[in-house]
Write an enzyme that holds these catalytic residues in place. Structure first.
Site, mmCIF file in Angstrom:
data_model
loop_
_atom_site.group_PDB
_atom_site.id
_atom_site.type_symbol
_atom_site.label_atom_id
_atom_site.label_comp_id
_atom_site.label_asym_id
_atom_site.label_seq_id
_atom_site.Cartn_x
_atom_site.Cartn_y
_atom_site.Cartn_z
ATOM 1 N N LYS A 126 0.764 -1.069 -0.001
ATOM 2 C CA LYS A 126 -0.048 0.022 -0.077
ATOM 3 C C LYS A 126 1.114 1.139 -0.002
ATOM 4 O O LYS A 126 1.991 1.239 0.440
ATOM 5 C CB LYS A 126 -0.692 0.056 1.321
ATOM 6 C CG LYS A 126 -2.055 0.954 1.073
ATOM 7 C CD LYS A 126 -3.271 0.188 0.562
ATOM 8 C CE LYS A 126 -4.369 1.260 0.105
ATOM 9 N NZ LYS A 126 -5.383 0.587 -0.407
ATOM 10 N N ASP A 166 -6.868 4.432 -4.525
ATOM 11 C CA ASP A 166 -7.508 4.367 -3.349
ATOM 12 C C ASP A 166 -8.067 5.748 -3.064
ATOM 13 O O ASP A 166 -8.240 6.509 -3.992
ATOM 14 C CB ASP A 166 -6.543 3.788 -2.240
ATOM 15 C CG ASP A 166 -7.071 3.368 -0.950
ATOM 16 O OD1 ASP A 166 -7.674 2.253 -1.012
ATOM 17 O OD2 ASP A 166 -7.335 4.184 -0.046
#
Ligand code: NDP
Ligand code: 2IT
Length: 444
Positions: A126, A166
């Site tokens: 991430k 995201d």
């Protein structure tokens, strides 16, 4: 002390002041107890849980960019490469002022299990930055994205680490990231997913997280003797996940009546008008007040409040820790049947427990929102074979993956004596594959 408690203690001690990361680790380790305890000696010898909770690496870097006034602005940026036992690191990039090490590590840790649950060969990663895209011009967004990639390109690649979108990162940002990567590396490769359709993106990736959430919700309800069609759905958020969750809810015969953003929320008893919501959020990049202004049936209220509306199904699709114990109490009091997480960790641990103890079907994000990253993996496959599949083909694969995830999670919960506890099921099912791969690959 049990191995699980010992490792949780170490994580807290070694990662001070990282509450979101502690929360994610606690939830996972608690649910792994039955799987760990049956093999405690072996896992301890292999330091499996220490290795699983310690990222392979965490890259932190400065992003300097020039604003429209000619001033240099500075942001912190991160990429956590958590675990690549089953495939290249894979996970989105978040641009939001709340981003810090704790947030990036909780998201990267969750991603390991989510990606495993998809059944596809992708590891956990991430990234993100505390850059706030709100109110920035297109040129400023481009300047930030180019500067971000000028550092990040060193650490990623189609077989190494494949970022995606995201919060705050959609097609526009992915385009600027991709252009800069290609410019520096001279490589036309599938290094990012969520790309535009004209340069290697997959049909149905944009819709995938929201659609996948509804496919799984429908299966969860069906297998528990309910049906989704005809039900009232409360959704939070008004971004990528929320919009396509709302669209698919309508398509499956349910009625989505709420959405929200960081300033307020909409209750629309006639049901959310998806075309209008897309116009306000995707085209105008405006606030929900503009939705209310154009829709007589909609009521706009400042602040939080989506969970106070009576609903059968609740789908938190905004951000972490947005559904609190008091919200869970309201949902239960209003007769809610199912809560499925479109966002990552939107429900606090106390709220999750309350919902589960009061008979609400609860599916955690790592299972329920896995359709986004699963379709990203399908985008990687299409890039590798230099072909693109039709919308129907990708959507059918997505549906198959989501139904399969639900059944694997359900089966793991039963096998470990926690029937109907999909938190336990998702964590164990996701964990076992990764643990097996780590063991097979020896000490590292
Ligand atoms: P977007 O940026 O498209 O939308 C986010 C939405 O949530 C916006 O409406 C935003 O409001 C709201 N929001 C964000 N942060 C906050 C906050 N702190 N408080 C209140 N509202 C907030 O992001 P996505 O839809 O892509 O992501 C939503 C969630 O889903 C995240 O948890 C993400 O990690 C998760 N997710 C996303 C996937 C994807 O494919 N995109 C895949 C799997 C999970 P505002 O615009 O006012 O900030
Ligand atoms: O949280 C997530 O799964 C995402 N933001 C999507 C990640 C991806 O690689 O598509």
């Amino acid at each position: 002390m049990s191995y699980v408690d010992e490792v949780y203690g170490k994580v807290v001690a070694q990662n001070p002041a990282q509450p979101e990361f502690h929360q994610a680790v606690k939830e996972v380790l608690e649910s792994l107890r039955p799987a760990i305890e049956s093999n405690e000696g072996k896992y301890r010898r292999e330091a499996l849980l220490e290795r699983l909770t310690t990222p392979d690496r965490l890259i932190q870097f400065r992003v300097s960019w020039v604003d429209d006034q000619g001033n240099i602005q500075v942001n912190n940026a991160y990429r956590v490469q958590f675990n690549n036992a089953i495939g290249p690191y894979k996970g989105g990039i978040r641009l939001h002022p709340s981003v810090n090490q704790s947030v990036i590590k909780f998201l990267g840790f969750e991603q390991i299990f989510k990606n495993s649950l998809t059944g596809l060969p992708i590891g956990g990663g991430k990234g993100g930055s505390d850059f706030d895209p709100k109110g920035k011009s297109d040129r400023e967004i481009m300047a930030f994205c180019q500067s971000f990639m000028t550092e990040l390109y060193k650490y990623i690649g189609a077989d190494v680490d494949v970022p995606a979108g995201d919060i705050g990162v959609g097609a526009r940002e992915i385009g600027y990231f991709y252009g800069q990567y290609k410019r520096i590396r001279g490589l036309y490769e599938g290094v990012l997913t969520g790309k535009g359709l004209s340069y290697g993106g997959s049909l149905a990736r944009k819709e995938a997280t929201g659609y996948g959430l509804l496919y799984l919700t429908e299966e969860l309800m069906k297998c528990n003797g309910h049906q989704l069609a005809g039900k009232t759905v409360a959704v939070s958020g008004a971004g990528n996940v929320a919009i396509y969750a709302i669209q698919k809810a309508w398509q499956l015969g349910a009625k989505p009546v709420t959405c929200s953003d960081s300033t307020g929320w909409i209750y629309d008893p006639e049901g959310i008008d998806v075309a209008l919501l897309r116009e306000v959020k995707e085209v105008r990049r405006a606030r929900l007040t503009e939705y209310a202004a154009a829709r007589p049936s909609a009521v706009y209220t400042e602040g939080k409040g989506v969970w106070s509306i009576k609903c059968d199904v609740a789908l938190p699709c905004a951000t972490q820790n947005e559904l609190l114990l008091e919200d869970a109490k309201l949902l239960v009091a209003n007769g809610c049947t199912a809560v499925c997480e479109g966002a990552n960790m939107p429900t606090t641990l106390e709220a999750t427990e309350y919902l589960q103890n009061n008979g609400v079907l609860f599916c955690p994000g790592k299972a329920a929102n896995a359709g986004g990253v699963a379709t990203s993996a399908l985008e990687m496959s299409q890039n590798s074979e230099r072909l693109s599949w039709s919308f129907e083909e990708v959507d059918a694969k997505l549906k198959g993956i989501m139904v399969n995830i639900f059944h694997n999670v359900d089966a793991a919960a039963r096998e470990y004596g926690a029937e109907g506890n999909y938190v336990v099921g998702a964590n164990i099912a996701g964990f076992l594959k990764v643990a097996d791969a780590m063991t097979a690959q020896g000490a590292y």
